[in-house]
Design an enzyme around this catalytic site. Structure first.
Site, mmCIF file in Angstrom:
data_model
loop_
_atom_site.group_PDB
_atom_site.id
_atom_site.type_symbol
_atom_site.label_atom_id
_atom_site.label_comp_id
_atom_site.label_asym_id
_atom_site.label_seq_id
_atom_site.Cartn_x
_atom_site.Cartn_y
_atom_site.Cartn_z
ATOM 1 C CE1 TYR A 1 -4.089 1.600 0.114
ATOM 2 C CE2 TYR A 1 -3.140 3.126 1.993
ATOM 3 C CZ TYR A 1 -4.240 2.831 0.806
ATOM 4 O OH TYR A 1 -5.085 3.816 1.034
ATOM 5 C CE LYS B 1 -3.915 4.914 -2.240
ATOM 6 N NZ LYS B 1 -4.696 5.384 -3.028
#
Length: 241
Positions: free
Chosen positions: A155, A159
């Site tokens: 993640y 991001k």
């Protein structure tokens, strides 16, 4: 917001959470919303709720990881709704697992949805917006693009990459009047967190509607101005000053 009236906005991951809240807020503000999601029934449900509230919206299937699907939904926005004024790249996935236990397929899926997806959607939208004389792309980047915690390597990688992509698109968009904004959102009371962490303290999370309003705000900047990056946090977020 009067500035959003009649603007056509495509929202990815619109079937739930922030995507649904954003779609409904934009619809209430007068925008024409194309709510897109890999769960087409959820997207249709959100679009129906907007129409029932007096707004204008359609729901569509979208797999942001597939170039053909990305190109098709942008094409449908133009053919069915007349144009594409804004794109909100919101679709995202995560897996809470230590890096040494993460399967390669899970890693690939996270980067495919969270980073490849916004790239494919932006690549499809750019020529349409250029031909129309301009547009706006909003990328939902998360506080995971600014700091790190354990068991979320995929993640974070996706991001942080999306934040870099957003600023790169901001530079490229100048020449064709395409504004690009990265919205860095803190934790929200959405299924994205609540389904995985049922014991999480709701008091340290924010209403997704607050972030939706921020998205509406950045879309309403005066001609010639852009907010390249904005952060929206819960007031009780403990890991920020």
């Amino acid at each position: 917001m009067q500035q959003l009236k009649d603007r056509v906005v495509l929202v990815t991951g619109a079937g739930s959470g922030l995507g649904a809240a954003t779609s409904r807020y934009l619809g209430e503000s007068g925008a024409v919303v194309l709510a897109a999601d890999i769960d087409s029934a959820a997207a249709e449900k959100v679009a129906t709720s907007i129409v029932e509230a007096g707004g204008r919206a359609v729901g569509r299937f979208l797999d942001v990881t597939e170039p053909e699907s990305a190109a098709q939904v942008v094409k449908e926005a133009v053919s069915e709704l007349g144009r594409l004024d804004a794109l909100v790249n919101n679709a995202g996935v995560d897996a809470t697992v230590p890096v040494e236990e993460m399967e390669i397929g899970v890693w690939d899926r996270i980067l495919d949805v969270n980073l490849r997806g916004p790239f494919l959607m932006s690549r499809a939208a750019f020529p349409v917006m250029r031909q129309a004389g301009g547009g706006h792309i909003v990328n939902i980047c998360s506080t995971a693009s600014k700091r790190a915690w354990a068991n979320a390597a995929g993640y974070h990688a996706s991001k942080w990459g999306l934040l870099g992509l957003s600023h790169a698109l901001h530079v490229e968009g100048r020449s064709c009047n395409v504004a690009v904004t990265a919205v860095i959102a803190g934790g929200m009371r959405t299924p994205f967190l609540l389904d995985r962490f049922p014991d999480i303290d709701l008091n340290v999370l924010q209403d997704p509607g607050s972030v939706a309003q921020t998205i509406g705000f950045v879309l309403c900047q005066p001609e010639g101005s852009v907010i390249p990056e904005v952060t929206v946090l819960p007031r009780l977020e403990t890991s920020w000053p």
